[in-house]
Design an enzyme around this catalytic site. Structure first.
Site, PDB file in Angstrom:
ATOM      1  N   SER A 223       0.829  -1.211   0.000  1.00 25.71           N
ATOM      2  CA  SER A 223       0.000   0.000   0.000  1.00 25.71           C
ATOM      3  C   SER A 223       0.858   1.254   0.000  1.00 25.71           C
ATOM      4  CB  SER A 223      -0.893  -0.016   1.243  1.00 25.71           C
ATOM      5  OG  SER A 223      -1.448   1.264   1.469  1.00 25.71           O
TER       6      SER A 223
ATOM      7  N   HIS B 126     -13.648  -1.887  -2.046  1.00 24.15           N
ATOM      8  CA  HIS B 126     -12.713  -1.569  -0.955  1.00 24.15           C
ATOM      9  C   HIS B 126     -13.153  -2.264   0.345  1.00 24.15           C
ATOM     10  CE1 HIS B 126      -9.490   1.682  -0.357  1.00 24.15           C
ATOM     11  NE2 HIS B 126      -9.573   1.173   0.839  1.00 24.15           N
TER      12      HIS B 126
HETATM   13  C1  FNR Z   1      -7.868  -1.656   3.078  1.00 23.66           C
HETATM   14  N1  FNR Z   1      -7.903  -1.511   1.680  1.00 23.66           N
HETATM   15  C2  FNR Z   1      -6.961  -0.715   1.053  1.00 23.66           C
HETATM   16  N2  FNR Z   1      -6.956  -0.610  -0.297  1.00 23.66           N
HETATM   17  C3  FNR Z   1      -6.011   0.115  -0.930  1.00 23.66           C
HETATM   18  O1  FNR Z   1      -6.032   0.189  -2.155  1.00 23.66           O
HETATM   19  N3  FNR Z   1      -5.035   0.753  -0.199  1.00 23.66           N
HETATM   20  C4  FNR Z   1      -4.977   0.704   1.154  1.00 23.66           C
HETATM   21  O2  FNR Z   1      -4.097   1.266   1.777  1.00 23.66           O
HETATM   22  C5  FNR Z   1      -5.998  -0.026   1.821  1.00 23.66           C
HETATM   23  N4  FNR Z   1      -6.014  -0.094   3.188  1.00 23.66           N
HETATM   24  C6  FNR Z   1      -6.910  -0.921   3.828  1.00 23.66           C
HETATM   25  C7  FNR Z   1      -6.872  -1.056   5.206  1.00 23.66           C
HETATM   26  C8  FNR Z   1      -7.710  -1.956   5.845  1.00 23.66           C
HETATM   27  C9  FNR Z   1      -7.600  -2.115   7.334  1.00 23.66           C
HETATM   28  C10 FNR Z   1      -8.622  -2.733   5.082  1.00 23.66           C
HETATM   29  C11 FNR Z   1      -9.519  -3.754   5.731  1.00 23.66           C
HETATM   30  C12 FNR Z   1      -8.708  -2.560   3.733  1.00 23.66           C
HETATM   31  C13 FNR Z   1      -8.862  -2.301   0.867  1.00 23.66           C
HETATM   32  C14 FNR Z   1      -8.281  -3.657   0.505  1.00 23.66           C
HETATM   33  O3  FNR Z   1      -7.223  -3.547  -0.404  1.00 23.66           O
HETATM   34  C15 FNR Z   1      -9.333  -4.586  -0.123  1.00 23.66           C
HETATM   35  O4  FNR Z   1      -9.963  -3.928  -1.203  1.00 23.66           O
HETATM   36  C16 FNR Z   1     -10.388  -5.055   0.872  1.00 23.66           C
HETATM   37  O5  FNR Z   1      -9.825  -5.315   2.124  1.00 23.66           O
HETATM   38  C17 FNR Z   1     -11.054  -6.312   0.342  1.00 23.66           C
HETATM   39  O6  FNR Z   1     -12.113  -6.693   1.141  1.00 23.66           O
HETATM   40  P1  FNR Z   1     -12.033  -7.819   2.284  1.00 23.66           P
HETATM   41  O7  FNR Z   1     -11.190  -8.971   1.759  1.00 23.66           O
HETATM   42  O8  FNR Z   1     -11.384  -7.144   3.476  1.00 23.66           O
HETATM   43  O9  FNR Z   1     -13.459  -8.151   2.492  1.00 23.66           O
END
Ligand code: FNR
Length: 379
Positions: free
Chosen positions: A119, A275
Site C-alpha cells: 500500500s 474496498h
Molecule cells: C484496506 N484496503 C486498502 N486498499 C487500498 O487500495 N489501499 C490501502 O491502503 C488499503 N487499506 C486498507 C486497510 C484496511 C484495514 C482494510 C480492511 C482494507 C482495501 C483492501 O485492499 C481490499 O480492497 C479489501 O480489504 C477487500 O475486502 P475484504 O477482503 O477485506 O473483504
C-alpha cells in the site's frame, strides 16, 4: 489429513482454523481504535454485509466422476505464472495491527509465492518491504496524490525497487464516512502511522520547511493536504502512462461503463472492488456486479476482484464468474494481529487447502477452467 491425525490431543496453543475465530483473537488483542479500523466499514456497513451476502447467494452445483486426482491452482496474470489464484490486498498502516507490520505480511507472501501488493499508506517505506521480500513477486498500490510530483516519485521508486505492476486505487479520492473511526476519534495517519512512503519521499520532503523528525505535526498536516485527489478524471490516466512503463491496474471498478472506459484507456487490468465496504455504504456487493463487468470487457482486459473473500469456496465462486484471481484483505490482517508473519501464512495456507479440497469435491481440476454454469444464484 495431517490435521485430523493429531486431533486426539489438540494443542491449546494451536492457531485458529475457523475464520471467525481469527477475528475473535484479533478483537482480544487489539484496542477498539485499531480493531474497528480493520473490521469496520463505511456508514451502516450495508456494503460490507452485501459483499458476504453476494457470496452466500451463489451456490455451487458439484459435478461427479471427473477424475480430480490432480488439481491445478496456478494462474497466469499479466504474463506471469503464479502458484495460487490469490494476492494480498493492499492494506495500509499495518504497524497498528502487529509489530511485524508490513514486513511480516510481505515475508509471509514471499514464502507462499503469493504476490504482495504494498500500500501507498504502508507504515514502512516500499524500499524496506522490497528488501525483505528479495525476488518474491510484488506490486505497488498507488494512492494518487494531489501533488503530481509525489505521484511521479512513487512510480519511480516502485519501478526502481522491483515492483512489477502498479495498482491504482480509484475509490479513495478522500476518506470515507466511517462511523467507528469517528466515534473512536481514530485516524492512524494523524498519529503518524501509515506515512512511511511519504515521510521518506524526496518530492514530499522538498515541500516541508522542517523534516518530519523535527516537526512531525506540520509534516502530517501537509500529508492531509496532498493525500487524495478529488480532481481526477479519465484523462488523468495519461499522466500515469507517461510516468511508468509498468502494467497499470485500476482498483475499485464497479460500473461496467467504467470498465469499458478503463479498456479504452488501454490499462492492463481492473480490480472489481468496493474496498471491502469501506468507501460507499450502500454500494453493490463486488461479486454481484462481477458478471456484468465480465460480460462488458472480459475478453479485453484482465479482471481481478476483491471484497468478501473469506474461504476457499469464495475464491472458486469469484473465478467461476470470470475473475482471473482474487485479493484477500481482512482475513490476512486477522492472521497478522493473531500471530504476525506466521499467522498471515497460516490463514493463506488454510484458505488454499480449503480451495483445493472444494475444487476436488466439486469435480474441478483447474481454477483457470471454472465456468459460470458451476453456480446458481439464489434470490
Ligand atoms: C484496506 N484496503 C486498502 N486498499 C487500498 O487500495 N489501499 C490501502 O491502503 C488499503 N487499506 C486498507 C486497510 C484496511 C484495514 C482494510 C480492511 C482494507 C482495501 C483492501 O485492499 C481490499 O480492497 C479489501 O480489504 C477487500 O475486502 P475484504 O477482503 O477485506 O473483504
Amino acid at each position: 489429513y495431517q490435521i485430523y491425525a493429531t486431533m486426539h490431543n489438540p494443542d491449546p496453543n494451536r492457531l485458529p482454523v475457523i475464520h471467525e475465530e481469527w477475528e475473535n483473537v484479533a478483537r482480544e488483542k487489539l484496542q477498539d481504535g485499531p480493531y474497528y479500523y480493520i473490521a469496520g466499514g463505511a456508514g451502516g456497513e450495508k456494503t460490507m454485509q452485501a459483499n458476504l451476502q453476494a457470496f452466500s447467494n451463489q451456490r455451487i452445483i458439484p459435478r461427479m466422476l471427473r477424475n480430480v486426482d490432480k488439481r491445478d491452482l496456478s494462474v497466469r496474470l499479466l504474463g506471469q505464472k503464479y502458484p495460487f489464484p490469490i494476492l494480498q490486498a493492499p492494506i495500509g498502516v499495518q504497524s497498528i495491527i502487529h509489530e511485524e507490520g508490513e514486513i511480516g505480511s510481505a515475508k509471509a507472501s514471499a514464502e507462499m509465492g503469493v504476490p504482495y501488493i504494498a500500500s501507498s499508506a504502508s507504515s514502512v517505506p516500499m524500499e524496506k518491504i522490497a528488501e525483505a521480500m528479495g525476488d518474491a513477486p510484488r506490486w505497488f498500490q498507488l494512492y494518487w496524490s494531489r501533488d503530481p510530483e509525489i505521484t511521479a516519485s512513487f512510480l519511480r521508486r516502485a519501478e526502481k525497487t522491483g515492483y512489477s505492476a502498479i495498482v491504482v486505487t480509484l475509490d479513495t479520492p478522500m476518506m470515507a464516512w466511517r462511523e467507528h473511526d469517528l466515534k473512536n476519534v481514530y485516524l492512524p495517519f494523524l498519529a503518524g502511522e501509515g506515512v512511511g512512503n511519504y515521510f521518506t519521499d524526496p518530492a514530499f520532503l522538498a515541500k516541508l520547511d522542517q523534516s518530519p523528525q523535527e516537526d512531525p505535526q506540520s509534516a502530517i498536516m501537509h500529508w492531509t493536504k496532498i493525500f487524495g485527489n478529488t480532481g481526477l478524471t479519465w484523462e488523468s490516466i495519461d499522466f500515469l502512462r507517461e510516468h511508468t512503463s509498468l502494467p497499470i491496474i485500476l482498483k475499485g471498478i464497479l460500473h461496467p461503463e467504467d470498465a469499458k472506459l478503463a479498456v479504452e484507456k488501454g490499462v492492463d487490468g481492473i480490480i472489481v472492488s468496493n474496498h471491502g465496504g469501506r468507501q460507499v455504504d450502500g454500494a453493490i456487493g463486488a461479486l454481484d456486479v462481477l458478471p456484468d463487468i465480465v460480460a462488458a470487457v472480459g475478453d479485453k482486459t484482465e479482471i481481478l476482484m476483491d471484497s468478501g473473500i473469506r474461504r476457499g469456496s469464495d475464491i472458486m465462486k469469484a473465478m467461476a464468474l470470470g475473475a482471473k484471481a482474487v485479493l484477500v484483505g481482512r482475513p490476512l490482517m486477522y492472521g497478522l494481529a493473531a500471530a504476525g508473519q506466521k499467522g498471515v501464512k497460516e490463514v493463506m495456507q488454510n484458505m488454499l487447502a480449503d480451495l483445493d479440497i472444494t475444487m476436488g469435491l466439486a469435480g474441478q481440476s483447474s481454477v483457470s477452467n471454472l465456468e459460470a454454469s458451476l453456480l446458481r444464484k439464489m434470490e
